[in-house]
Design a protein around this motif. Structure first.
Motif, PDB file in Angstrom:
ATOM      1  N   GLU A 234       0.838  -1.219   0.000  1.00 23.59           N
ATOM      2  CA  GLU A 234       0.000   0.000   0.000  1.00 23.59           C
ATOM      3  C   GLU A 234       0.867   1.261   0.000  1.00 23.59           C
ATOM      4  O   GLU A 234       0.543   2.253  -0.653  1.00 23.59           O
ATOM      5  N   LEU A 235       1.981   1.191   0.739  1.00 19.24           N
ATOM      6  CA  LEU A 235       2.877   2.353   0.792  1.00 19.24           C
ATOM      7  C   LEU A 235       3.538   2.613  -0.557  1.00 19.24           C
ATOM      8  O   LEU A 235       3.772   3.753  -0.928  1.00 19.24           O
ATOM      9  N   PHE A 236       3.815   1.544  -1.293  1.00 16.68           N
ATOM     10  CA  PHE A 236       4.384   1.717  -2.629  1.00 16.68           C
ATOM     11  C   PHE A 236       3.325   2.257  -3.584  1.00 16.68           C
ATOM     12  O   PHE A 236       3.603   3.094  -4.436  1.00 16.68           O
ATOM     13  N   ASP A 237       2.084   1.773  -3.433  1.00 10.73           N
ATOM     14  CA  ASP A 237       1.002   2.230  -4.311  1.00 10.73           C
ATOM     15  C   ASP A 237       0.717   3.712  -4.107  1.00 10.73           C
ATOM     16  O   ASP A 237       0.449   4.456  -5.033  1.00 10.73           O
ATOM     17  N   LYS A 238       0.737   4.113  -2.819  1.00 10.55           N
ATOM     18  CA  LYS A 238       0.416   5.505  -2.482  1.00 10.55           C
ATOM     19  C   LYS A 238       1.481   5.994  -1.503  1.00 10.55           C
ATOM     20  O   LYS A 238       1.277   5.944  -0.288  1.00 10.55           O
ATOM     21  N   PRO A 239       2.624   6.434  -2.030  1.00 11.00           N
ATOM     22  CA  PRO A 239       3.722   6.841  -1.138  1.00 11.00           C
ATOM     23  C   PRO A 239       3.314   8.008  -0.226  1.00 11.00           C
ATOM     24  O   PRO A 239       2.533   8.875  -0.635  1.00 11.00           O
ATOM     25  N   PRO A 240       3.853   8.045   0.980  1.00 11.00           N
ATOM     26  CA  PRO A 240       3.519   9.137   1.905  1.00 11.00           C
ATOM     27  C   PRO A 240       3.965  10.486   1.334  1.00 11.00           C
ATOM     28  O   PRO A 240       4.878  10.530   0.504  1.00 11.00           O
TER      29      PRO A 240
END
Ligand SMILES: NC(=O)c1ccc[n+]([C@@H]2O[C@H](COP(=O)([O-])OP(=O)(O)OC[C@H]3O[C@@H](n4cnc5c(N)ncnc54)[C@H](OP(=O)(O)O)[C@@H]3O)[C@@H](O)[C@H]2O)c1
Length: 282
Positions: A234-240
């Motif tokens: 999820e973090l790769f899909d939508k980076p902070p």
């Protein structure tokens, strides 16, 4: 085609991430020390017709020289890196202070120094990607201190404690990396997967009774690899949005915690650079 490089991508959490991106059609490069595990991974890639976009690089990442070699090997093969994951570790507790042949404490070399060298060493390659992300799988959010006068635990060696200490060093590595990064394109994520029943973790518990209880406990409080990696995907899909973030699973950890102290990060960076002086080109 997006490219991901995963240290420790031949087993445990790293392998879970690698397999996920293989199935998604990415170019996947994994680093591990065991050729047998590397072959297994390549075989799995072949079974899904992904052998042309899969690369296994054998290296002992506890050694500075090997990390430098991996940087060169990857640079020869890739023009950019979209994602870099640090997941190489050894859960085996060394009862006595053990040095690599380069003279560094083993855990320090594998769990911190390797990630330090590769974070800075791959910076340019990552900046060539559109939305580059580094995920450093360690254990942010936990308490503990770093002894900046004894970062390799030479004076008071304790096999279990050096592993937690290594994670505190990585907290400070994340801070140092983002502080020094003037381009600010790379998102650096410190990620704590919590308890994950990996082979490496279980095999490190030698006593069969203790291992049995550990498995039960991990079943109750932990997650299997395929579930544990979902927040990372999820973090790769939508980076902070922020350049540095830390998470325990999906829960963000406040960077005001003492373990992310900026002054300590600056000092650790200086100490590390000094330790590496003359070692990078040997
Ligand atoms: N599992 C957990 O409960 C847990 C909890 C908190 C944090 N973490 C963190 O999550 C990360 C992954 O843990 P894991 O449980 O997935 O580990 P794991 O199952 O033991 O896998 C470790 C990986 O690192 C590679 N590796 C080990 N020594 C190496 C060396 N000298 N050079 C290159 N590669 C090496 C292994 O391959 P080879 O054996 O072929 O070298 C393997 O691919 C670690 O950073 C760990 O601290 C895990």
């Amino acid at each position: 085609m997006k490219t991901i490089l995963i240290t420790g991508g031949t087993d445990g959490i790293g392998k879970g991430i690698a397999s996920n991106y293989l199935k998604m059609g990415y170019r996947v490069m994994v680093v591990g020390s065991s050729i047998a595990k590397g072959k297994l991974f390549l075989n799995e890639a072949k079974q899904i017709g992904a052998e042309d976009r899969t690369l296994f690089l054998q290296a002992d990442l506890s050694l500075v020289k090997e990390n430098m070699r991996i940087i060169e090997e990857v640079k020869k093969r890739a023009e950019f890196l979209d994602m870099l994951v640090f997941s190489a570790t050894s859960h085996t507790i060394k009862k006595e202070y053990t040095e690599t042949r380069e003279g560094f404490e083993f855990n320090f070399g594998l769990s911190y120094l390797s990630r330090f060298i590769l974070s800075f060493g791959f910076k340019e390659l990552l900046e060539k990607a559109e939305m580059p992300v580094i995920v450093n799988v360690c254990a942010p959010g936990m308490n503990g201190t770093v002894d900046l006068n004894d970062i390799q635990n030479k004076k008071n060696y304790n096999g279990s404690k050096v592993r937690y200490h290594g994670s505190r060093l990585n907290d400070l590595l994340g801070v140092a990396f983002t502080n020094r990064d003037t381009i600010k394109k790379i998102k650096y994520v410190l990620f704590n997967p919590w308890a994950v029943e990996t082979t490496g973790m279980m095999e490190s518990i030698k006593n069969p009774v203790n291992r049995f209880f550990a498995k039960v406990i991990f079943k109750i409080i932990g997650k299997p690899v395929d579930k544990a990696i979902i927040p990372i995907i999820e973090l790769f899909d939508k980076p902070p949005k922020n350049n540095l973030t830390a998470y325990i699973q999906r829960k963000e950890v406040s960077l005001t915690k003492k373990t992310f102290d900026r002054e300590n990060a600056i000092q650790l960076y200086k100490n590390t650079v000094k330790l590496l002086e003359g070692k990078m080109n040997e």
